[in-house]
Design an enzyme around this catalytic site. Structure first.
Site, PDB file in Angstrom:
ATOM      1  N   CYS A 118      18.144 -58.205  82.511  1.00 16.42           N
ATOM      2  CA  CYS A 118      17.262 -59.250  81.998  1.00 16.42           C
ATOM      3  C   CYS A 118      15.824 -58.832  82.311  1.00 16.42           C
ATOM      4  O   CYS A 118      15.510 -58.500  83.455  1.00 16.42           O
ATOM      5  CB  CYS A 118      17.602 -60.571  82.685  1.00 16.42           C
ATOM      6  SG  CYS A 118      16.405 -61.870  82.332  1.00 16.42           S
ATOM      7  N   GLU A 121      14.374 -48.054  73.738  1.00 12.54           N
ATOM      8  CA  GLU A 121      14.594 -49.077  72.705  1.00 12.54           C
ATOM      9  C   GLU A 121      14.680 -50.492  73.265  1.00 12.54           C
ATOM     10  O   GLU A 121      15.730 -51.136  73.225  1.00 12.54           O
ATOM     11  CB  GLU A 121      15.840 -48.750  71.888  1.00 12.54           C
ATOM     12  CG  GLU A 121      15.679 -47.514  71.037  1.00 12.54           C
ATOM     13  CD  GLU A 121      16.812 -47.326  70.023  1.00 12.54           C
ATOM     14  OE1 GLU A 121      17.902 -47.892  70.212  1.00 12.54           O
ATOM     15  OE2 GLU A 121      16.607 -46.617  69.042  1.00 12.54           O
ATOM     16  N   GLU A 170      13.499 -40.388  67.506  1.00 10.98           N
ATOM     17  CA  GLU A 170      14.886 -40.055  67.164  1.00 10.98           C
ATOM     18  C   GLU A 170      15.035 -40.125  65.651  1.00 10.98           C
ATOM     19  O   GLU A 170      14.805 -41.176  65.051  1.00 10.98           O
ATOM     20  CB  GLU A 170      15.854 -41.063  67.799  1.00 10.98           C
ATOM     21  CG  GLU A 170      15.778 -41.139  69.308  1.00 10.98           C
ATOM     22  CD  GLU A 170      16.758 -42.162  69.889  1.00 10.98           C
ATOM     23  OE1 GLU A 170      17.620 -42.673  69.140  1.00 10.98           O
ATOM     24  OE2 GLU A 170      16.649 -42.461  71.085  1.00 10.98           O
ATOM     25  N   TRP A 211      27.298 -46.298  64.465  1.00 10.12           N
ATOM     26  CA  TRP A 211      27.199 -47.708  64.845  1.00 10.12           C
ATOM     27  C   TRP A 211      27.151 -48.700  63.683  1.00 10.12           C
ATOM     28  O   TRP A 211      27.195 -49.894  63.911  1.00 10.12           O
ATOM     29  CB  TRP A 211      25.980 -47.922  65.740  1.00 10.12           C
ATOM     30  CG  TRP A 211      24.735 -47.198  65.299  1.00 10.12           C
ATOM     31  CD1 TRP A 211      24.277 -46.013  65.790  1.00 10.12           C
ATOM     32  CD2 TRP A 211      23.799 -47.581  64.280  1.00 10.12           C
ATOM     33  NE1 TRP A 211      23.115 -45.640  65.157  1.00 10.12           N
ATOM     34  CE2 TRP A 211      22.799 -46.588  64.226  1.00 10.12           C
ATOM     35  CE3 TRP A 211      23.710 -48.674  63.411  1.00 10.12           C
ATOM     36  CZ2 TRP A 211      21.728 -46.641  63.323  1.00 10.12           C
ATOM     37  CZ3 TRP A 211      22.649 -48.735  62.515  1.00 10.12           C
ATOM     38  CH2 TRP A 211      21.673 -47.721  62.481  1.00 10.12           C
ATOM     39  N   GLN A 222      30.894 -40.422  69.864  1.00 10.68           N
ATOM     40  CA  GLN A 222      31.613 -39.214  69.432  1.00 10.68           C
ATOM     41  C   GLN A 222      31.444 -38.929  67.947  1.00 10.68           C
ATOM     42  O   GLN A 222      31.457 -37.787  67.511  1.00 10.68           O
ATOM     43  CB  GLN A 222      33.099 -39.353  69.762  1.00 10.68           C
ATOM     44  CG  GLN A 222      33.357 -39.340  71.249  1.00 10.68           C
ATOM     45  CD  GLN A 222      34.774 -39.753  71.609  1.00 10.68           C
ATOM     46  OE1 GLN A 222      35.535 -40.193  70.764  1.00 10.68           O
ATOM     47  NE2 GLN A 222      35.111 -39.616  72.857  1.00 10.68           N
TER      48      GLN A 222
HETATM   49  C1  GAL Z   1      19.506 -45.164  69.245  1.00  9.83           C
HETATM   50  C2  GAL Z   1      19.484 -44.890  70.738  1.00  9.83           C
HETATM   51  C3  GAL Z   1      20.154 -43.582  71.074  1.00  9.83           C
HETATM   52  C4  GAL Z   1      21.455 -43.448  70.345  1.00  9.83           C
HETATM   53  C5  GAL Z   1      21.213 -43.587  68.875  1.00  9.83           C
HETATM   54  C6  GAL Z   1      22.452 -43.448  68.026  1.00  9.83           C
HETATM   55  O1  GAL Z   1      19.444 -46.520  68.975  1.00  9.83           O
HETATM   56  O2  GAL Z   1      18.173 -44.870  71.233  1.00  9.83           O
HETATM   57  O3  GAL Z   1      20.376 -43.526  72.458  1.00  9.83           O
HETATM   58  O4  GAL Z   1      22.337 -44.424  70.793  1.00  9.83           O
HETATM   59  O5  GAL Z   1      20.690 -44.855  68.623  1.00  9.83           O
HETATM   60  O6  GAL Z   1      22.158 -43.598  66.667  1.00  9.83           O
END
Ligand code: GAL
Length: 651
Positions: free
Chosen positions: A111, A146, A317, A325, A366
């Site tokens: 938190c 993030e 990134e 995800w 993975q």
């Molecule tokens: C971002 C995160 C990374 C990795 C990536 C996967 O949100 O900063 O650590 O999880 O997504 O797409």
């Protein structure tokens, strides 16, 4: 200042045997990569047991990478506090809106308001900075990772409640003033003291929007305060290094302008294909752009975060292939690494860094591609990044992005107010700002986002999306602005404490706009209101307002009310314009402002930086850009393949 755009990569030495590091570093350099980010999740290896630090492995990794000529971006590991720390201080875990503790086992399990955790963050940051702060290979620090990811800005812990009460007391001084400002006489919500005030998550029905607005502002300030704990230490112990945090796509629960005040560079994490799949509001684009991404969402964030970083931004990134995800995770078309890279540079990025060097064979990600496969063989992305690096070298230094002619004011505070009280379910600030941005970009214009506090000098056209509360100082700036000003509905419709202004909306802008809003309604699309603009029929498709005043009407609803008004250089759109109306109205205003536009093919976007104009083709299919190019092409061709890039040198 002209500079050579650079490439980077995210690397996790703790995931690979030390014998691999040297070769990895050499391969990075060979691919044209200059920066490498390490460390941001490695707390359990930095401090395997409470108080026992082990930085030797990181020192060795930094030396190996640094000796190869790479520049290091060091991440503080505070997004992943280790299990022993949680067990020592279980009340640092965040609590969801429903009151459930969000436990250990992934990441971001803290938190923001927990003062004990802030102290732990200060401790680990200081230990790292003391060890590596003056290392010559370290050029930047990333704080945490993030903020807000996985819905973590808002947490409903006792720590948050107590900090919220303190925040409110500082803002209102007396409980009477707060009761008055919030209108707590309504439903007998009056408080006797600040200690009585709860977080707005557990009431029977809707809580007071003034309460929720302040809670959102408070939560945003908590992110800023949390971040500042680390930046203060890093400034002291690692002077001269850039401080940066990696922002996200449409994560808007904290004010990125405000958090960026403590940073040197705003960076963000760009996952175009994953984002397209999860974004509800780009339904019509999902099919055509399934393997390239929405053609405006990346650029929107480049322009927004460039503004947050006061001109300086990076991609920390970049998606290298399928991610893990989203509900579905398509493979980007061949060429997209290069396209997204070029697009970021066209918008002013100094660095584009890829996530991640090698796909992880274990744990949660993975299925997430890297530049290399888990077996170490270079994946498609590495070849594309290498090509991009070669092209960057050929073009050499590029001027920094300069101010555009057109600006969109971006207000997190307004966005929060609309989330709190949408009144029509689809009245979304993000959808609205994206629609405006898209319409301008489709004309080939460079577009800036600016904060509500930014000066407007030099712009020829400024669009003000629904700016719910307009401060007097902002009203002054808008009044003094002499370009075309286009104001969207609901602007000035609330005071800072969420009251309807005494003179009704647009409150402090009523004189400038020459109108008063006397009634507003929302509706579903089937009840859309027809609008006649220049003898063509469009609609307000979700929202309309009735306005009166001395402004002239330049468009009417077909039932006879002003739809778009004008007083001198200030226009007001008294409803939510459908796409065609927004586009056609902006076309006319852009032409009147004397801005030169391009007739871009569908799915193609462009941006100029210095004396280069970059074209990116988000379509899977080939298109011709012959009608848009007047100078010499230094990269690509007029017959632009799907997912391809062309660059024109401007005279
Ligand atoms: C971002 C995160 C990374 C990795 C990536 C996967 O949100 O900063 O650590 O999880 O997504 O797409």
């Amino acid at each position: 200042m002209a500079r050579q755009p650079e490439l980077g990569v995210c690397y996790y030495p703790e995931h690979w045997p030390e014998v691999m590091w040297e070769q990895d570093a050499a391969d990075m350099v060979k691919a044209g990569i200059t920066h490498v980010r390490v460390g941001e999740f490695a707390w359990s290896r930095f401090e395997p047991e409470p108080g026992t630090y082990d930085f030797e492995w990181l020192a060795s990794a930094i030396n190996t990478l640094g000796d190869a000529g790479l520049k290091l971006i060091l991440g503080t590991p505070t997004a992943t506090p280790p299990k022993w720390l949680i067990d020592k201080m279980p009340d640092m875990l965040p609590i969801s809106r429903e009151g459930r503790t969000r436990g250990f086992g992934s990441r971001r399990h803290y938190c923001f308001s927990h003062m004990g955790y802030r102290r732990e963050c200060a401790r680990i940051t200081r230990a790292m900075a003391e060890r590596f702060g003056d290392h010559p290979a370290v050029v930047a620090w990333q704080t945490d990772n993030e903020y807000g990811c996985h819905n973590t800005t808002h947490s409903y812990t006792p720590a948050a409640k107590s900090n919220f009460q303190t925040w409110l007391e500082a803002r209102y001084e007396t409980i009477g003033a707060l009761n008055e400002a919030w209108g707590n006489v309504f439903w007998s919500m009056e408080y006797l003291s600040f200690e009585e005030i709860e977080l707005p998550n557990q009431a029977v029905t809707e809580t007071n929007p003034a309460h929720r607005w302040d809670y959102r502002r408070f939560a945003s300030d908590e992110v800023k305060a949390f971040n500042k704990v680390q930046t203060d230490i890093l400034r002291e112990l690692s002077p001269g290094r850039d401080l940066v945090h990696n922002f996200m796509t449409f994560v808007t629960e904290y004010d990125h302008f405000s958090v960026s005040e403590e940073l040197d560079v705003a960076s963000w994490d760009s996952y175009p294909i994953g984002s397209l799949d999860v974004m509800p509001f780009v339904r019509e684009n999902k099919e055509h752009f399934v393997r390239t991404g929405d053609p405006d969402i990346q650029a929107y964030h480049h322009d927004l975060y460039r503004a947050c970083g006061r001109g300086r931004f990076w991609i920390m990134e970049q998606q290298p292939g399928p991610v893990n995800w989203a509900p579905y995770n398509p493979d980007p078309l061949p060429g997209m690494q290069r396209l997204w890279g070029w697009e970021a540079f066209a918008h002013g990025a100094e660095l584009v860094s890829y996530f991640r060097w090698r796909q992880a064979p274990f744990a949660q990600e993975q299925f997430h591609a890297g530049l290399n496969r888990p077996d170490g063989v270079p994946d498609r992305a590495l070849h594309e990044v290498t090509q991009l690096g070669t092209e960057l070298k050929t073009l050499g230094d590029i001027e920094a992005a300069t101010q555009a002619d057109v600006a969109i004011v971006y207000s997190y505070d307004s966005h929060w107010a609309l989330l709190n009280q949408p009144q029509g379910q689809n009245f979304s600030y993000i959808v609205q700002t994206l629609a405006i941005y898209r319409a301008l970009r489709e004309k080939g214009l460079n577009v800036d986002f600016v904060s509500p506090d930014a000066p407007l000098d030099g712009y020829k056209l400024v669009v003000l999306p629904s700016q719910i509360h307009v401060r007097d100082e902002m009203a002054m700036r808008l009044t003094n602005f002499d370009g075309d000003l286009i104001v969207l509905p609901r602007t000035g419709s609330r005071t800072v404490s969420h009251e309807i202004p005494a003179n009704l909306a647009p409150g402090p802008l009523s004189e400038l706009l020459g109108i008063k809003v006397t009634r507003a309604e929302s509706f579903r699309e089937f009840a859309a209101v027809e609008v006649d603009y220049r003898s063509k029929i469009y609609t307000f498709d979700r929202w309309r307002e009735y306005v009166e005043g001395d402004a002239e009407a330049v468009a009417h609803t077909t039932d006879g009310h002003p739809a778009i008004t004008r007083k001198k250089n200030a226009y007001y759109i008294a409803g939510w314009p459908d796409e065609a109306l927004l586009r056609d109205f902006l076309d006319v205003r852009v032409a009147a402002a004397g801005l030169s536009i391009l007739d871009l093919p569908f799915g193609v976007r462009t941006r100029t930086r210095g004396n280069f104009r970059v074209f990116v083709n988000y379509n899977p299919q080939r298109v011709s850009i012959a009608d848009c190019v007047s100078g010499e092409l230094v990269l690509g061709s007029l017959d632009l393949a799907g997912a391809d890039v062309a660059i024109e040198r401007l005279a």
